[in-house]
Write an enzyme that holds these catalytic residues in place. Structure first.
Site, PDB file in Angstrom:
ATOM      1  N   LYS A   1       0.853  -1.189   0.000  1.00 46.36           N
ATOM      2  CA  LYS A   1       0.000   0.000   0.000  1.00 46.36           C
ATOM      3  C   LYS A   1       0.888   1.238   0.000  1.00 46.36           C
ATOM      4  O   LYS A   1       1.628   1.499   0.944  1.00 46.36           O
ATOM      5  CB  LYS A   1      -0.899  -0.007   1.243  1.00 46.36           C
ATOM      6  CG  LYS A   1      -1.749   1.237   1.430  1.00 46.36           C
ATOM      7  CD  LYS A   1      -2.536   1.121   2.742  1.00 46.36           C
ATOM      8  CE  LYS A   1      -3.270   2.396   3.081  1.00 46.36           C
ATOM      9  NZ  LYS A   1      -3.968   2.301   4.385  1.00 46.36           N
TER      10      LYS A   1
ATOM     11  N   ASP B   1     -12.647   4.458  11.683  1.00 42.61           N
ATOM     12  CA  ASP B   1     -12.899   4.468  10.239  1.00 42.61           C
ATOM     13  C   ASP B   1     -13.328   3.072   9.776  1.00 42.61           C
ATOM     14  O   ASP B   1     -12.893   2.585   8.725  1.00 42.61           O
ATOM     15  CB  ASP B   1     -11.667   4.930   9.473  1.00 42.61           C
ATOM     16  CG  ASP B   1     -11.994   5.329   8.041  1.00 42.61           C
ATOM     17  OD1 ASP B   1     -13.164   5.652   7.767  1.00 42.61           O
ATOM     18  OD2 ASP B   1     -11.081   5.315   7.194  1.00 42.61           O
TER      19      ASP B   1
END
Length: 418
Positions: free
Chosen positions: A233, A323
Site C-alpha cells: 500500500k 474508520d
C-alpha cells in the site's frame, strides 16, 4: 528564584568514567572556596517552568510544557500506575510495554531536541563513534539509552545510560539527540526499512498495480520469492494521511495480534515515501457482498465482531478504529474477515471511555451521529459503524447506494422497520 555564584574551573582528572550530574556540579561550585585564577560569574538557579523541577514525570517519561498533560511516557512505555497517572501524580513514572529481548533483535527509537537524562547511572567513552556506541549498548542487557558524548563537529564519543532514565524533557530550541532501547515489536516487528532495502528484502516475482479509492492510495500486488503473496500500500501525497497517521498505523498494527486483524509484514518511511506491506487478502467484503451465501455472511459478521471485541476489550490498550467500513474489511481465501487501515485509530488507557476532537475524520454513512455533530467518539462509535457493516452485509448493498420507496437510505429504511 534564588541567586548563587558559579565558579568556572577545570575539574581535576577523574580516576574513573563516572559523570557528575548538573546538580552535583552546582553544589560543588557553591561549596568550594575560590582559588587563584578562578573566574566568578553570576547565575540563577531555580525552575524556569514546571519541567525544570527534577524528575517531575518520574522515570522513562518526557516532560513537555507545551503539552497537556505535561508528562507523557516515552514511546514503548506505559504508566506504572494508570490511576495515579490519570490524576496527574506522575512520580511512579512509566514501565516497558514489552520486555527487552536482551539480544540483537532489540532496536532504538530516536528522540531529537531533548535535554539528556540524568547521568547519575551512566558510562562514557570519548573514542567511540555513534555506531560503536549502539553496538556496545546492545551487548549490555542493562543498557537502555545511548547518545553522543560531544555533539560538536557532527558528534563524537559514546554516552550510555543503564536501566531507567529520568529527568528528560523536550526543549523548544537546541537540545541533543538520544536513542532509547525498545523491543523489536515496538519498532513494528523489524518492519521499518529504507526504500533501497525494501527492494532487496522483498524481491517480487510478479506484480500488478491497482489504484485505491479516489486515487488516494496505490496498491502493488505481488508474490515474493518464497511464494508468499503480498499487498504493498503506497500512500499518495493527497491521501490526507500524514506522517503522524502513518506511524500511528504502523505502531498499532505491529503490536496487535489477532486472526481478524490484518497482518503487517513491513513498511518504509523515507522522505515523502510512505509504504505499508501487508499479507495479501484476495477479497474485499464490499466487492463480494452479492456473491456471499448466508453462512458466509454470518461468518464474516462474527469475525468482524471478534476483531472489534479484541480492539475494545482484550488488547493492552483500548483502541477505537474510527474508520470502520466495508472497504476496510478484507477477506482471505476462506472468507475470514480481517480489519485493516488503522491510520485514524486512537488509543485509550485505563478507565478512559470517551474522547473528543475538533477534527472529525472517517467516512460519512458509517460514523455515528454524536461523532459527526460534536466530535465525541468512543467504543460506541465503532459499534455504530459495525452496525452499518452488518446491514450492508445482509442487504448486499452499500448504505448510500440503497434507497427505498420513501427515499430513505439503508439506515433510514432499517430504522423504519424497528
Amino acid at each position: 528564584m534564588t541567586t548563587a555564584l558559579h565558579l568556572h574551573q577545570t575539574p581535576p582528572p577523574q580516576p574513573s568514567n563516572a559523570i557528575s550530574t548538573t546538580y552535583q556540579t552546582h553544589h560543588r561550585a557553591a561549596t568550594q572556596p575560590p582559588t587563584t585564577g578562578t573566574r566568578i560569574a553570576l547565575f540563577y538557579t531555580g525552575p524556569a517552568d514546571r519541567c525544570d523541577n527534577y524528575a517531575i514525570c518520574g522515570v522513562n517519561s518526557n516532560c513537555d510544557v507545551n503539552n497537556s498533560p505535561t508528562c507523557e511516557c516515552l514511546q514503548g512505555f506505559i504508566p506504572k500506575s494508570l490511576e495515579k497517572w490519570n490524576s496527574q501524580n506522575w512520580t511512579d513514572g512509566c514501565v516497558r510495554k514489552v520486555n527487552l529481548d536482551c539480544g540483537n533483535s532489540d532496536g532504538f527509537l530516536k528522540y531529537q531536541g531533548m535535554k539528556l537524562p540524568d547521568t547519575s547511572i551512566s558510562w562514557f567513552d570519548r573514542s567511540m563513534n555513534l555506531e560503536e556506541c549502539e553496538n556496545i549498548c546492545l551487548r549490555n542487557s542493562s543498557c537502555s539509552t545511548y547518545a553522543n558524548l560531544d555533539v560538536r563537529d557532527g558528534g563524537s564519543g559514546c554516552l550510555l545510560w543503564f536501566n531507567n532514565i529520568v529527568d528528560v524533557r523536550e526543549l523548544t530550541s537546541g537540545g541533543q539527540d538520544f536513542y532509547i532501547r525498545v523491543a523489536a515489536s515496538e519498532l513494528g516487528a523489524d518492519t521499518l526499512f529504507s526504500s533501497a532495502f525494501l527492494i532487496l528484502a522483498f524481491p517480487l516475482k510478479h506484480t500488478s498495480h491497482n489504484k485505491g479509492l479516489n486515487k488516494m492510495q496505490e496498491f502493488l500486488l505481488g508474490t515474493l520469492t518464497n511464494d508468499q503473496d503480498i499487498a504493498v500500500k503506497r500512500l499518495c501525497n493527497n491521501s490526507g494521511q500524514g506522517p503522524k497517521e502513518f506511524i500511528n498505523e504502523v505502531v498499532l498494527i505491529a503490536n496487535l495480534q489477532h486472526r481478524n486483524l490484518v497482518k503487517l509484514l513491513g513498511c518504509c518511511i523515507q522522505d515523502d515515501e510512505r509504504i505499508l506491506i501487508y499479507e495479501l487478502m484476495t477479497n474485499r467484503i464490499e466487492a463480494r457482498k452479492s456473491l456471499l451465501n448466508w453462512a458466509q455472511r454470518f461468518q464474516i459478521i462474527c469475525g468482524i465482531a471478534r476483531g472489534l471485541l479484541y480492539l475494545h476489550e482484550d488488547s493492552r490498550l483500548r483502541i477505537i478504529h474510527r474508520d470502520l467500513k466495508t472497504s476496510n474489511i478484507l477477506l482471505d481465501e476462506s472468507m475470514n474477515p480481517k480489519i485493516s487501515d488503522f491510520g485514524l485509530a486512537r488509543t485509550f488507557g485505563g478507565d478512559e471511555v470517551e474522547g473528543q476532537t475538533k477534527r472529525v475524520v472517517g467516512t460519512y454513512g458509517y460514523i455515528s451521529p454524536e461523532y459527526a455533530a460534536r466530535g465525541n467518539f468512543s467504543v460506541k462509535s465503532d459499534v455504530f459503524s459495525f452496525g452499518v457493516i452488518v446491514l450492508e452485509t445482509v442487504y448486499g448493498k452499500k448504505n448510500r447506494e440503497y434507497f427505498d420507496d420513501n427515499g430513505h437510505d439503508l439506515l433510514g429504511h432499517a430504522w423504519r422497520l424497528v
